[in-house]
Design a protein around this motif. Structure first.
Motif, PDB file in Angstrom:
ATOM      1  N   LEU A  37      -5.299  -1.968 -10.531  1.00  0.00           N
ATOM      2  CA  LEU A  37      -5.734  -1.399  -9.259  1.00  0.00           C
ATOM      3  C   LEU A  37      -6.209  -2.488  -8.290  1.00  0.00           C
ATOM      4  CD1 LEU A  37      -7.616   1.789 -10.533  1.00  0.00           C
ATOM      5  CD2 LEU A  37      -5.322   1.659  -9.503  1.00  0.00           C
ATOM      6  N   ARG A  38      -6.966  -3.460  -8.785  1.00  0.00           N
ATOM      7  CA  ARG A  38      -7.438  -4.560  -7.923  1.00  0.00           C
ATOM      8  C   ARG A  38      -6.268  -5.356  -7.348  1.00  0.00           C
ATOM      9  NH1 ARG A  38     -12.857  -5.519  -8.122  1.00  0.00           N
ATOM     10  NH2 ARG A  38     -13.972  -4.507  -9.818  1.00  0.00           N
ATOM     11  N   GLN A  39      -5.289  -5.658  -8.214  1.00  0.00           N
ATOM     12  CA  GLN A  39      -4.146  -6.432  -7.739  1.00  0.00           C
ATOM     13  C   GLN A  39      -3.309  -5.615  -6.760  1.00  0.00           C
ATOM     14  OE1 GLN A  39      -3.854  -9.744  -8.653  1.00  0.00           O
ATOM     15  NE2 GLN A  39      -2.431  -9.762  -6.935  1.00  0.00           N
ATOM     16  N   SER A  40      -3.220  -4.311  -6.970  1.00  0.00           N
ATOM     17  CA  SER A  40      -2.500  -3.435  -6.043  1.00  0.00           C
ATOM     18  C   SER A  40      -3.138  -3.481  -4.660  1.00  0.00           C
ATOM     19  CB  SER A  40      -2.496  -1.990  -6.552  1.00  0.00           C
ATOM     20  OG  SER A  40      -1.775  -1.881  -7.747  1.00  0.00           O
ATOM     21  N   VAL A  41      -4.478  -3.434  -4.634  1.00  0.00           N
ATOM     22  CA  VAL A  41      -5.200  -3.486  -3.358  1.00  0.00           C
ATOM     23  C   VAL A  41      -4.981  -4.850  -2.694  1.00  0.00           C
ATOM     24  CG1 VAL A  41      -7.508  -3.479  -2.313  1.00  0.00           C
ATOM     25  CG2 VAL A  41      -6.881  -1.726  -3.994  1.00  0.00           C
ATOM     26  N   ARG A  42      -5.056  -5.933  -3.477  1.00  0.00           N
ATOM     27  CA  ARG A  42      -4.827  -7.274  -2.919  1.00  0.00           C
ATOM     28  C   ARG A  42      -3.429  -7.427  -2.340  1.00  0.00           C
ATOM     29  NH1 ARG A  42      -7.574  -9.523  -7.813  1.00  0.00           N
ATOM     30  NH2 ARG A  42      -9.708  -9.844  -7.133  1.00  0.00           N
ATOM     31  N   ASP A  43      -2.435  -6.883  -3.070  1.00  0.00           N
ATOM     32  CA  ASP A  43      -1.036  -7.008  -2.647  1.00  0.00           C
ATOM     33  C   ASP A  43      -0.639  -5.950  -1.621  1.00  0.00           C
ATOM     34  OD1 ASP A  43      -0.851  -9.079  -4.446  1.00  0.00           O
ATOM     35  OD2 ASP A  43       0.339  -7.966  -5.926  1.00  0.00           O
ATOM     36  N   GLY A  45       0.118  -2.954  -2.259  1.00  0.00           N
ATOM     37  CA  GLY A  45       1.248  -2.263  -2.868  1.00  0.00           C
ATOM     38  C   GLY A  45       1.267  -2.548  -4.358  1.00  0.00           C
ATOM     39  N   PHE A  46       2.381  -2.253  -4.975  1.00  0.00           N
ATOM     40  CA  PHE A  46       2.501  -2.543  -6.397  1.00  0.00           C
ATOM     41  C   PHE A  46       2.389  -4.038  -6.650  1.00  0.00           C
ATOM     42  CE2 PHE A  46       4.859   1.537  -6.399  1.00  0.00           C
ATOM     43  CZ  PHE A  46       4.190   2.164  -7.430  1.00  0.00           C
ATOM     44  N   PRO A  47       1.762  -4.438  -7.759  1.00  0.00           N
ATOM     45  CA  PRO A  47       1.671  -5.859  -8.079  1.00  0.00           C
ATOM     46  C   PRO A  47       2.926  -6.366  -8.804  1.00  0.00           C
ATOM     47  CG  PRO A  47       0.339  -4.608  -9.626  1.00  0.00           C
ATOM     48  CD  PRO A  47       0.890  -3.634  -8.622  1.00  0.00           C
ATOM     49  N   PHE A  48       4.006  -5.629  -8.680  1.00  0.00           N
ATOM     50  CA  PHE A  48       5.302  -6.005  -9.235  1.00  0.00           C
ATOM     51  C   PHE A  48       6.361  -5.309  -8.403  1.00  0.00           C
ATOM     52  CE2 PHE A  48       3.533  -2.418 -11.555  1.00  0.00           C
ATOM     53  CZ  PHE A  48       4.509  -1.451 -11.385  1.00  0.00           C
ATOM     54  N   LYS A  49       7.601  -5.713  -8.564  1.00  0.00           N
ATOM     55  CA  LYS A  49       8.684  -5.113  -7.792  1.00  0.00           C
ATOM     56  C   LYS A  49       9.253  -3.935  -8.579  1.00  0.00           C
ATOM     57  CE  LYS A  49      13.210  -6.029  -5.871  1.00  0.00           C
ATOM     58  NZ  LYS A  49      14.353  -6.929  -5.880  1.00  0.00           N
ATOM     59  N   PRO A  50       8.977  -2.703  -8.161  1.00  0.00           N
ATOM     60  CA  PRO A  50       9.545  -1.567  -8.877  1.00  0.00           C
ATOM     61  C   PRO A  50      11.045  -1.485  -8.608  1.00  0.00           C
ATOM     62  CG  PRO A  50       8.047  -0.815  -7.148  1.00  0.00           C
ATOM     63  CD  PRO A  50       8.101  -2.301  -7.086  1.00  0.00           C
ATOM     64  N   GLN A  51      11.804  -1.336  -9.669  1.00  0.00           N
ATOM     65  CA  GLN A  51      13.246  -1.211  -9.502  1.00  0.00           C
ATOM     66  C   GLN A  51      13.832  -0.479 -10.692  1.00  0.00           C
ATOM     67  OE1 GLN A  51      14.467  -5.279  -9.171  1.00  0.00           O
ATOM     68  NE2 GLN A  51      14.514  -5.599 -11.347  1.00  0.00           N
ATOM     69  N   ARG A  52      14.953   0.136 -10.448  1.00  0.00           N
ATOM     70  CA  ARG A  52      15.657   0.793 -11.534  1.00  0.00           C
ATOM     71  C   ARG A  52      16.327  -0.270 -12.387  1.00  0.00           C
ATOM     72  NH1 ARG A  52      19.090   5.908  -9.272  1.00  0.00           N
ATOM     73  NH2 ARG A  52      17.346   7.356  -9.258  1.00  0.00           N
TER      74      ARG A  52
END
Length: 90
Positions: A37-43, A45-52
């Protein structure tokens, strides 16, 4: 720091696997979720690239295996089809 309790629903098996993973890394599941959650707030968005992820078909896997075998100097080879048939007992 002012904390609040948070209830989420998650698959039981997934929770067990994640708990074991983060325990092995020296973290509690709660700490790991807080990090996410902390990294999501810093970024922002997601702290990684969501992809299929594309799963490979049986043909793609077979082609990859054939490529590896062709490059393997220790792979068994045959001079003709009869040698192969004799090897497998046909």
């Amino acid at each position: 720091m002012n904390t609040v309790a948070m209830n989420i629903r998650v698959d039981k098996n997934l929770k067990e696997q994640a708990t074991e993973l983060y325990n092995d890394l020296g973290l509690s599941l709660s700490s790991a979720i807080n990090m996410f959650l902390r990294q999501s707030v810093r970024d922002n968005g997601f702290p990684f690239k969501p992809q299929r992820t594309k799963r490979k078909s049986e043909i793609e896997l077979a082609v990859e295996e054939a490529d590896q075998l062709m490059k393997d100097p220790n792979a068994k080879t045959y001079n003709n089809l009869q040698e192969l048939w004799d090897e497998i007992g046909i």
